[in-house]
Design a protein around this motif. Structure first.
Motif, PDB file in Angstrom:
ATOM      1  N   CYS A 106       5.908  -2.091   3.178  1.00 13.70           N
ATOM      2  CA  CYS A 106       5.704  -1.085   1.885  1.00 13.70           C
ATOM      3  C   CYS A 106       4.289  -0.359   2.096  1.00 13.70           C
ATOM      4  CB  CYS A 106       5.371  -2.104   0.779  1.00 13.70           C
ATOM      5  SG  CYS A 106       6.520  -3.624   0.939  1.00 13.70           S
ATOM      6  N   GLU A 145       5.111  -8.238   0.894  1.00 11.88           N
ATOM      7  CA  GLU A 145       5.808  -9.371   0.261  1.00 11.88           C
ATOM      8  C   GLU A 145       6.675 -10.191   0.826  1.00 11.88           C
ATOM      9  OE1 GLU A 145       4.832  -9.981  -2.716  1.00 11.88           O
ATOM     10  OE2 GLU A 145       6.064 -11.441  -3.286  1.00 11.88           O
ATOM     11  N   VAL A 146       7.539  -9.695   1.696  1.00 14.11           N
ATOM     12  CA  VAL A 146       8.650 -10.132   2.516  1.00 14.11           C
ATOM     13  C   VAL A 146       8.271 -11.130   3.640  1.00 14.11           C
ATOM     14  CG1 VAL A 146      10.895 -10.239   3.590  1.00 14.11           C
ATOM     15  CG2 VAL A 146      10.316  -8.528   1.764  1.00 14.11           C
ATOM     16  N   CYS A 156       2.380  -2.886  -2.758  1.00 13.71           N
ATOM     17  CA  CYS A 156       3.414  -3.947  -2.976  1.00 13.71           C
ATOM     18  C   CYS A 156       2.562  -4.918  -3.879  1.00 13.71           C
ATOM     19  CB  CYS A 156       3.374  -4.734  -1.563  1.00 13.71           C
ATOM     20  SG  CYS A 156       4.893  -5.850  -1.008  1.00 13.71           S
ATOM     21  N   ASP A 157       3.419  -5.964  -4.259  1.00  9.52           N
ATOM     22  CA  ASP A 157       3.437  -6.705  -5.342  1.00  9.52           C
ATOM     23  C   ASP A 157       2.124  -7.225  -5.488  1.00  9.52           C
ATOM     24  OD1 ASP A 157       6.118  -6.400  -5.105  1.00  9.52           O
ATOM     25  OD2 ASP A 157       6.774  -8.571  -5.647  1.00  9.52           O
ATOM     26  N   THR A 198       7.134   0.953  -1.142  1.00 10.48           N
ATOM     27  CA  THR A 198       7.318  -0.206  -1.973  1.00 10.48           C
ATOM     28  C   THR A 198       8.889  -0.084  -2.410  1.00 10.48           C
ATOM     29  OG1 THR A 198       6.723   1.006  -3.809  1.00 10.48           O
ATOM     30  CG2 THR A 198       4.760  -0.459  -2.790  1.00 10.48           C
ATOM     31  N   CYS A 199       9.338  -1.130  -3.004  1.00 10.03           N
ATOM     32  CA  CYS A 199      10.675  -1.612  -3.568  1.00 10.03           C
ATOM     33  C   CYS A 199      11.009  -0.341  -4.451  1.00 10.03           C
ATOM     34  CB  CYS A 199      10.969  -2.850  -4.070  1.00 10.03           C
ATOM     35  SG  CYS A 199      10.884  -4.064  -2.874  1.00 10.03           S
ATOM     36  N   ALA A 223       6.476  -4.493  -7.478  1.00  9.29           N
ATOM     37  CA  ALA A 223       5.511  -3.270  -7.246  1.00  9.29           C
ATOM     38  C   ALA A 223       5.536  -2.121  -8.182  1.00  9.29           C
ATOM     39  CB  ALA A 223       6.138  -3.175  -5.924  1.00  9.29           C
TER      40      ALA A 223
HETATM   41 FE1  FES Z   1       6.625  -4.721  -1.084  1.00  7.87          FE
HETATM   42 FE2  FES Z   1       8.959  -5.014  -2.549  1.00  7.87          FE
HETATM   43  S1  FES Z   1       8.391  -5.980  -0.707  1.00  7.87           S
HETATM   44  S2  FES Z   1       7.085  -3.838  -2.715  1.00  7.87           S
END
Ligand code: FES
Length: 573
Positions: free
Chosen positions: A56, A88-89, A124-125, A196-197, A203
């Motif tokens: 991201c 995040e992941v 990111c989140d 980002t997603c 996010a």
């Molecule tokens: Fe980073 Fe969704 S994994 S914004």
């Protein structure tokens, strides 16, 4: 009060004629800077959450160069400071465990170094709330530069979005509707570029709320990460922060209860992530502003979801950008906003929104044609959640808005995952799945385990949603009838700890209630017999986290970091 050169914080490091200031100037010259670069200019920190393992934020090194260009053009001097990158992941057990770590890091980076103002490069989140929490506590002029969403993608002619479709396709594979070859092919889909997603996950919810708070440039949130407009926006952030330093435009001057209510209004109109309920309360508490789950619930009842974005709708962030982005959406709900609140532009919210109209009413709907009339978020209370729980009503199946079912309880995530594969599991579509020991202290870090999977045997029968309860969070990109953030959590003795398989649980979204239908005497007996789970963490950051994290309804910040009282400036010697 506008600042002069003599007022700059960095002067404490550089301007004296003593040996220590000599050493500070000497060491910047060691890096090739000229004497006047640190003596005659405001010093800007570019706090960068880039890392090679954070897709991201993968482009933020280049964007930092654009920010630097803007700072230099405006007469400041930029220094790039790396901060913990929470993609995040990849980060385990959960990025939430480290949001407060990042917040502490940002606060202490800014405090310990000769910095006059900051550009926060994140998106990111957890990097958005993490960097903002630190910047708010430090109190220097700061502008948030959002990483921007990844590009749209399509699969077999259909729009597919990060996170949302991963879960959808996984369920289809479990049900035998997707074969191994297509599953492998899907690895290269949905996530088409850095950024980002592209769904309205956590996010984009948090970057949008940041813009609504007035902490980033109007319209910056939805610019795709790979659009050249994103590079120009980064340059503009660098340029703007220099003037913000001269104007002493700090987060404390921008953030008010009104600006927080603007952010909450935006969350509801977007169909934003439930995770925002935790982060926005943490941010408000950092700013010393009262904000509760009840404020969120009241706003959700007033504002329908008008952004047609996954998981509540069927479009992606790039579409939102073409439709006019956040300023256009804010204009649709302008009657609910405090338009006089100040922003990083030095102008009011209302000034920033002028002339920013909706360009595609299928993506940003009029109030008369919402995506969901029922509201984004429902805050539930009852004997199962005395301090509250949340449900993303706009992404849930209305059939579970009023429901009674038999509880099937899991004490841990591995136990639950194994049971989901059991062909003999005693479960049907009306069962209420319950996961506990997944909260801030119990997990620890309140991971996104709250979107409990549907048991495989029910997936094969065509079931795609069930009522699910936990003290965990759920990914903002996910959907389903999931009651989350049950507070207080089970690991500290919350009522969720007392539920047994076979009990009846009742939910009523309209009445905002969540009840365990077991008589009080039996509940008291179970409470007397309850023993707290043994925690294996005896050292390190996780130990500190478990000792000091607050509950979900309080924002999961550390108890010693909340509040607006500033930490004293360091002694320069
Ligand atoms: Fe980073 Fe969704 S994994 S914004």
């Amino acid at each position: 009060m506008p600042k002069t050169l003599a007022d700059l914080r960095s002067r404490r490091w550089f301007s004296a004629s003593d040996m220590r200031a000599f050493a500070h100037r000497q060491r910047t010259q060691q890096m090739g800077l000229r004497r006047e670069d640190v003596l005659d200019k405001p010093i800007v920190a570019i706090v960068n959450t880039w890392s090679d393992l954070s897709p991201c934020h993968a482009h933020l090194r280049e964007r930092a160069e654009s920010v630097k260009r803007g700072v230099l053009m405006a007469g400041g001097y930029p220094f790039e400071l790396p901060a913990m990158s929470l993609g995040e992941v990849m980060v385990k057990p959960t990025t939430m465990l480290y949001r407060n770590f990042l917040a502490m890091e940002v606060e202490e980076l800014l405090r310990s170094l000769p910095i006059d103002g900051a550009v926060l490069l994140a998106g990111c989140d957890k990097t958005t709330p993490g960097t903002l929490m630190g910047a708010i506590s430090m109190g220097l002029p700061s502008i948030f530069c959002p990483a921007g969403p990844m590009l749209n993608d399509r699969h077999q002619g259909k729009t597919v979005g990060a996170g949302t479709h991963t879960r959808m396709f996984w369920d289809e594979m479990q049900a035998g509707k997707i074969g191994p070859a297509e599953w492998v092919h899907l690895e290269s889909r949905m996530t088409r570029s850095p950024g980002t997603c592209n769904t309205m996950g956590t996010a984009s919810t948090m970057t949008s709320m940041t813009e609504a708070l007035g902490l980033s440039l109007p319209g910056s949130t939805s610019i795709p990460a790979m659009d050249s407009a994103h590079t120009r926006m980064a340059t503009a952030c660098g340029e703007r922060i220099v003037q913000m330093i001269w104007d002493d435009l700090t987060p404390q001057r921008i953030l008010t209860r009104g600006s927080f209510m603007n952010a909450v209004a935006v969350q509801m109109a977007l169909g934003g992530s439930t995770n925002a309920a935790v982060h926005i309360i943490a941010l408000a508490r950092r700013a010393g502003i009262e904000l509760t789950l009840d404020d969120l619930d009241a706003m959700s009842r007033r504002i329908p979801v008008i952004a047609n974005l996954f998981p509540s709708g069927d479009r992606l962030m790039e579409d939102f950008y073409y439709a006019g982005g956040l300023p256009a959406l804010m204009n649709v709900i302008a009657h609910e906003l405090r338009l006089s609140e100040l922003t990083v532009t030095g102008k009011s919210v209302g000034d920033n929104l002028r002339g920013r109209e909706v360009l595609d009413a299928e993506v940003i709907r009029p109030l008369t044609q919402p995506v969901s009339q029922g509201g984004t978020l429902a805050v539930l209370r009852g004997n199962l959640a005395p301090e509250g729980a949340v449900m993303k009503a706009s992404a849930a199946n209305p059939k579970f808005f009023k429901h009674r079912g038999r509880a099937l309880v899991f004490d841990s995530q591995p136990q639950m995952q194994a049971a989901m594969l059991d062909a003999d599991l005693d479960v049907d579509e009306n069962t209420v799945l319950v996961l506990r020991n997944a909260g801030p202290v119990g997990a620890p870090g309140m991971p996104e385990w709250g979107g409990l999977p549907i048991p495989k045997k029910l997936l094969q029968q065509g079931v795609r949603d069930m009522l699910r309860l936990s003290d965990a969070r759920m990914s903002g990109t996910h959907y389903g009838s999931c009651v989350l953030h049950i507070s207080p959590e089970s690991a500290v003795g919350g009522p969720l700890a007392l539920v047994r398989t076979g009990d009846t649980i009742a939910i009523d979204i309209e009445a905002r209630s969540l009840e365990l239908l077991v008589d009080e005497q039996e509940i008291a007996r179970r409470r007397a017999a309850w023993v707290a789970p043994v925690q294996p963490y005896t050292r390190g950051f996780t130990k500190l986290y478990q000792q000091h994290v607050t509950q979900a309804h309080e924002g999961c910040d550390f108890d010693f970091l909340q509040g607006a009282a500033p930490t004293p400036e360091p002694v320069i010697y």
